[in-house]
Motif scaffolding. Structure first.
Motif, PDB file in Angstrom:
ATOM      1  N   TYR A 173      27.955  27.062 -12.421  1.00 14.10           N
ATOM      2  CA  TYR A 173      28.192  28.510 -12.392  1.00 14.10           C
ATOM      3  C   TYR A 173      29.654  28.809 -12.067  1.00 14.10           C
ATOM      4  N   ARG A 174      30.187  28.149 -11.071  1.00 16.62           N
ATOM      5  CA  ARG A 174      31.570  28.424 -10.666  1.00 16.62           C
ATOM      6  C   ARG A 174      32.573  27.975 -11.720  1.00 16.62           C
ATOM      7  N   GLN A 175      32.222  26.963 -12.473  1.00 17.40           N
ATOM      8  CA  GLN A 175      33.088  26.505 -13.559  1.00 17.40           C
ATOM      9  C   GLN A 175      33.042  27.442 -14.759  1.00 17.40           C
ATOM     10  N   ASP A 176      31.827  27.824 -15.167  1.00 13.30           N
ATOM     11  CA  ASP A 176      31.637  28.571 -16.410  1.00 13.30           C
ATOM     12  C   ASP A 176      31.628  30.087 -16.228  1.00 13.30           C
ATOM     13  N   GLY A 177      31.239  30.546 -15.014  1.00  8.70           N
ATOM     14  CA  GLY A 177      31.104  31.983 -14.785  1.00  8.70           C
ATOM     15  C   GLY A 177      29.774  32.531 -15.238  1.00  8.70           C
ATOM     16  N   HIS A 178      28.837  31.634 -15.561  1.00  6.96           N
ATOM     17  CA  HIS A 178      27.490  32.065 -15.963  1.00  6.96           C
ATOM     18  C   HIS A 178      26.546  30.880 -15.874  1.00  6.96           C
ATOM     19  N   ILE A 179      25.254  31.180 -15.766  1.00  4.33           N
ATOM     20  CA  ILE A 179      24.225  30.145 -15.749  1.00  4.33           C
ATOM     21  C   ILE A 179      22.890  30.775 -16.093  1.00  4.33           C
ATOM     22  N   ARG A 180      22.006  29.978 -16.720  1.00  5.04           N
ATOM     23  CA  ARG A 180      20.621  30.415 -16.909  1.00  5.04           C
ATOM     24  C   ARG A 180      19.734  29.630 -15.957  1.00  5.04           C
ATOM     25  N   LEU A 181      18.842  30.341 -15.275  1.00  2.00           N
ATOM     26  CA  LEU A 181      17.862  29.728 -14.391  1.00  2.00           C
ATOM     27  C   LEU A 181      16.470  30.076 -14.902  1.00  2.00           C
ATOM     28  N   LYS A 182      15.606  29.078 -14.978  1.00  2.00           N
ATOM     29  CA  LYS A 182      14.260  29.295 -15.508  1.00  2.00           C
ATOM     30  C   LYS A 182      13.289  29.680 -14.401  1.00  2.00           C
ATOM     31  N   GLN A 183      12.375  30.585 -14.760  1.00  2.00           N
ATOM     32  CA  GLN A 183      11.268  31.013 -13.887  1.00  2.00           C
ATOM     33  C   GLN A 183      11.749  31.411 -12.488  1.00  2.00           C
ATOM     34  N   VAL A 184      12.740  32.283 -12.462  1.00  2.00           N
ATOM     35  CA  VAL A 184      13.135  32.891 -11.192  1.00  2.00           C
ATOM     36  C   VAL A 184      11.979  33.753 -10.678  1.00  2.00           C
ATOM     37  N   MET A 185      11.238  34.323 -11.589  1.00  2.00           N
ATOM     38  CA  MET A 185       9.942  34.949 -11.283  1.00  2.00           C
ATOM     39  C   MET A 185       8.859  34.226 -12.062  1.00  2.00           C
ATOM     40  N   SER A 186       7.686  34.126 -11.465  1.00  3.71           N
ATOM     41  CA  SER A 186       6.550  33.520 -12.155  1.00  3.71           C
ATOM     42  C   SER A 186       5.964  34.508 -13.159  1.00  3.71           C
ATOM     43  N   PRO A 187       5.189  34.022 -14.141  1.00  2.00           N
ATOM     44  CA  PRO A 187       4.572  34.934 -15.093  1.00  2.00           C
ATOM     45  C   PRO A 187       3.725  36.023 -14.425  1.00  2.00           C
ATOM     46  N   SER A 188       2.996  35.678 -13.379  1.00  2.00           N
ATOM     47  CA  SER A 188       2.158  36.679 -12.716  1.00  2.00           C
ATOM     48  C   SER A 188       3.000  37.724 -11.994  1.00  2.00           C
ATOM     49  N   GLU A 189       4.129  37.299 -11.434  1.00  2.00           N
ATOM     50  CA  GLU A 189       5.016  38.252 -10.766  1.00  2.00           C
ATOM     51  C   GLU A 189       5.628  39.228 -11.771  1.00  2.00           C
ATOM     52  N   VAL A 190       6.085  38.695 -12.906  1.00  2.91           N
ATOM     53  CA  VAL A 190       6.666  39.567 -13.935  1.00  2.91           C
ATOM     54  C   VAL A 190       5.621  40.549 -14.451  1.00  2.91           C
ATOM     55  N   SER A 191       4.418  40.079 -14.701  1.00  2.00           N
ATOM     56  CA  SER A 191       3.385  40.961 -15.256  1.00  2.00           C
ATOM     57  C   SER A 191       3.008  42.070 -14.291  1.00  2.00           C
ATOM     58  N   ALA A 192       3.238  41.858 -12.993  1.00  2.00           N
ATOM     59  CA  ALA A 192       2.961  42.901 -12.002  1.00  2.00           C
ATOM     60  C   ALA A 192       4.058  43.962 -11.984  1.00  2.00           C
ATOM     61  N   TYR A 193       5.312  43.536 -12.129  1.00  2.00           N
ATOM     62  CA  TYR A 193       6.428  44.477 -12.004  1.00  2.00           C
ATOM     63  C   TYR A 193       6.831  45.146 -13.317  1.00  2.00           C
ATOM     64  N   GLU A 194       6.601  44.470 -14.444  1.00  2.00           N
ATOM     65  CA  GLU A 194       7.078  45.016 -15.729  1.00  2.00           C
ATOM     66  C   GLU A 194       6.540  46.422 -16.012  1.00  2.00           C
ATOM     67  N   PRO A 195       5.236  46.702 -15.832  1.00  2.00           N
ATOM     68  CA  PRO A 195       4.758  48.049 -16.143  1.00  2.00           C
ATOM     69  C   PRO A 195       5.383  49.124 -15.247  1.00  2.00           C
ATOM     70  N   VAL A 196       5.663  48.785 -14.000  1.00  2.00           N
ATOM     71  CA  VAL A 196       6.259  49.745 -13.068  1.00  2.00           C
ATOM     72  C   VAL A 196       7.671  50.100 -13.521  1.00  2.00           C
ATOM     73  N   ILE A 197       8.456  49.064 -13.862  1.00  2.00           N
ATOM     74  CA  ILE A 197       9.834  49.300 -14.295  1.00  2.00           C
ATOM     75  C   ILE A 197       9.843  50.023 -15.639  1.00  2.00           C
ATOM     76  N   SER A 198       8.985  49.624 -16.560  1.00  2.00           N
ATOM     77  CA  SER A 198       8.936  50.260 -17.877  1.00  2.00           C
ATOM     78  C   SER A 198       8.577  51.731 -17.774  1.00  2.00           C
ATOM     79  N   GLU A 199       7.633  52.055 -16.900  1.00  2.00           N
ATOM     80  CA  GLU A 199       7.245  53.458 -16.737  1.00  2.00           C
ATOM     81  C   GLU A 199       8.401  54.278 -16.190  1.00  2.00           C
ATOM     82  N   ALA A 200       9.142  53.721 -15.251  1.00  2.00           N
ATOM     83  CA  ALA A 200      10.289  54.431 -14.669  1.00  2.00           C
ATOM     84  C   ALA A 200      11.367  54.659 -15.726  1.00  2.00           C
ATOM     85  N   VAL A 201      11.629  53.659 -16.560  1.00  2.00           N
ATOM     86  CA  VAL A 201      12.628  53.805 -17.620  1.00  2.00           C
ATOM     87  C   VAL A 201      12.190  54.875 -18.613  1.00  2.00           C
ATOM     88  N   ARG A 202      10.928  54.864 -18.985  1.00  2.00           N
ATOM     89  CA  ARG A 202      10.424  55.888 -19.908  1.00  2.00           C
ATOM     90  C   ARG A 202      10.605  57.285 -19.319  1.00  2.00           C
TER      91      ARG A 202
END
Length: 277
Positions: free
Chosen positions: A25-54
């Motif tokens: 990260y410090r060399q490139d200025g970017h990095i990808r990290l996998k599964q920072v949230m689990s699928p179940s965690e994302v599925s819980a928060y996605e509808p809340v965030i999507s509704e707020a954006v709408r």
């Protein structure tokens, strides 16, 4: 604030980083990290965030009648102040600890959160540096960019100019056709490598430094590209004298009440992680 009291998972557990990851990260200025949230965690928060954006989306023109910036995404910021559920997401210890460790700082404050939803047929996001928007005295800033839905190969992640963060400020150009052309030419002339991480799963995340040059492809699919971002800064960052209109707007909206030379520590900038001991 919307007091959404549905049961949502806590996001306080550690996400372990290796020395190799922080070094990259410090060399490139970017990095990808996998599964920072689990699928179940994302599925819980996605509808809340999507509704707020709408609910909070303020675009009032069809896609084909907007300028380049307007075609790039639906943009809604400081969602954490409008929903108790999103507050739990944005102020999550897990994400903030990653940010602190990547930057090598003891603690981080929130600068702001921001939903960036790219509509079907939405345009590209031109080359730019985030930090030209931020009136801060530090280069210790980082953005977490997390898709809430699957990102296909044809959309991909953002495209990063590796190592460009080490050059600091490059141009005053805000996101525009001009920034895409001018900064694109700069990247080509300097021979700076470009990286796009391709397809991403919900809950994967990229982290990139405030000065890292980046852009994003358009959305040729029929599905909304739903991304949530959180911007962090070192907890000792200070506000600087505004050098542009975007700085003046940022002082008002993201650092209300903060004066140049004072800590960037308004009520909108809580400490979200500090190393113990």
């Amino acid at each position: 604030m919307n007091n959404d009291n549905r049961e949502l998972p806590e996001l306080n557990s550690d996400y372990p980083l290796s020395d190799k990851q922080t070094s990259l990260y410090r060399q490139d200025g970017h990095i990808r990290l996998k599964q920072v949230m689990s699928p179940s965690e994302v599925s819980a928060y996605e509808p809340v965030i999507s509704e707020a954006v709408r609910r909070l989306n303020n675009h009032d023109k069809p896609l084909n009648q907007r300028d380049t910036y307007g075609k790039a995404f639906i943009q809604v910021g400081n969602l954490w102040t409008k929903s108790e559920a999103i507050r739990r997401f944005t102020l999550a210890r897990r994400f903030a600890k990653i940010a602190a460790e990547l930057m090598g700082v003891q603690g981080v404050r929130l600068y702001h959160d921001q939903a960036l939803f790219k509509e079907p047929g939405g345009g590209h996001t031109p080359w730019h540096q985030d930090q030209i928007y931020w009136p801060l005295d530090t280069d210790k800033t980082v953005t977490m960019w997390m898709p809430l839905v699957p990102i296909s190969e044809e959309i991909g992640s953002m495209t990063f100019a590796s190592g460009s963060h080490t050059k600091g400020y490059v141009s005053k150009l805000v996101i525009s056709d001009e920034s895409h052309s001018t900064l694109g030419q700069y990247i080509e002339a300097k021979g700076i490598p470009q990286v796009n991480y391709g397809a991403m799963a919900p809950g994967d995340a990229t982290f990139h430094a405030g000065w890292t040059l980046h852009c994003a492809p358009g959305n040729p699919t029929e599905h909304m590209r739903k991304v949530m971002t959180i911007i962090y800064m070192a907890d000792d960052a200070k506000a600087i004298e505004p050098q542009s209109n975007v700085h003046r707007n940022a002082l008002e909206l993201s650092l209300p009440g903060c004066k140049p030379g004072e800590p960037a520590a308004s009520p909108l900038n809580p400490i979200v992680y500090r190393q113990e001991g």
